[in-house]
Write an enzyme that holds these catalytic residues in place. Sequence first.
Site, PDB file in Angstrom:
ATOM      1  N   LYS A 162       4.610   1.871   4.924  1.00  0.00           N
ATOM      2  CA  LYS A 162       3.870   0.735   4.390  1.00  0.00           C
ATOM      3  C   LYS A 162       2.528   0.723   5.094  1.00  0.00           C
ATOM      4  O   LYS A 162       2.460   0.546   6.320  1.00  0.00           O
ATOM      5  CB  LYS A 162       4.626  -0.575   4.625  1.00  0.00           C
ATOM      6  CG  LYS A 162       3.919  -1.798   4.025  1.00  0.00           C
ATOM      7  CD  LYS A 162       4.827  -3.022   4.024  1.00  0.00           C
ATOM      8  CE  LYS A 162       4.097  -4.241   3.472  1.00  0.00           C
ATOM      9  NZ  LYS A 162       4.988  -5.419   3.347  1.00  0.00           N
ATOM     10  N   GLU A 205       5.622   0.754   9.260  1.00  0.00           N
ATOM     11  CA  GLU A 205       4.422   0.017   8.859  1.00  0.00           C
ATOM     12  C   GLU A 205       3.396  -0.037  10.007  1.00  0.00           C
ATOM     13  O   GLU A 205       3.394  -0.975  10.799  1.00  0.00           O
ATOM     14  CB  GLU A 205       4.764  -1.412   8.422  1.00  0.00           C
ATOM     15  CG  GLU A 205       3.538  -2.181   7.933  1.00  0.00           C
ATOM     16  CD  GLU A 205       3.828  -3.629   7.556  1.00  0.00           C
ATOM     17  OE1 GLU A 205       2.898  -4.318   7.094  1.00  0.00           O
ATOM     18  OE2 GLU A 205       4.979  -4.074   7.723  1.00  0.00           O
TER      19      GLU A 205
END
Length: 295
Positions: free
Chosen positions: A213, A176
């Site tokens: 993400k 992420e």
Amino acid sequence: MNQKQLDRMQKEPGFIAALDQSGGSTPKALKAYGIPKTRYRNDDQMFDLVHDMRTRIMTSPSFTSDKILAAILFENTMDRKVEDQYTADYLWNVKGIIPILKVDKGLAEEKDGVQLMKPMPQLNDLLKRAAKRHIFGTKMRSVIHSANKAGIKAIVDQQFDIAKRIVAAGFVPIIEPEVDIHAADKAEAEKLLHAEIKSHLADLEDGDKVMFKVTIPTEAGLYTDIMKDAHVVRVVALSGGYTRKDACVKLAQNPGLIASFSRALTEGLTCRMNDMDFNYLLADAIDKIYQASIK
């Protein structure tokens, strides 16, 4: 790695519920839920309260595998129980929802326009515990504040270095590298990030599986080619501070990109609601996020 869970994550429609607020963000989550700091005196009481909140969400009849693929958990949540089962077992055995664990320890100070992750000296021990708790994958977050090429390269280098360790331990890591939605040069930062991700994917071993993400990109469809890479199980999007309405509108402009929302999922839910109202509002949020994820 659980092959049934991997197949579900790769192929089935739905989104990921992010229920992984850590020590630093938990007070904000509790405040939004209607519980001020005056209600708890220490971290133990705080974590008891937030576990009660998460338990109410997870056990809600609205929280089902029909629209939710997985849930991301905080370490403290992994070690607690829901209806007499460890949380990950409850999610998978009762709800059919894949358990994922947040493993990062927060952000370092900003340098070169980014915030790297703090060191994770206990990662190996945490992964061993996660295996015992039947966790499928992990998630770790760093933040990009500006289109600084050196900083973005450092972010992706760090994320992939740790991801390789996580893959070797038998998990699917979610990488992420969040781009701040308020960054003046957000679109340029995302293009630099995209190029770095592509370069690092090319260096993975055959059979290595990762997820990403990302912030919903300014340029719709930016990550479409990343989704097609053989190493990539799924690309999901954080809400990043957008309201649920705005996040869903932006998400729907990116086919193949699915949600992994936290604040946008729980927006409007409070401890004062009776169960009927709570479950109704949660069902409405889940449906809106699901619909945006399958566009």
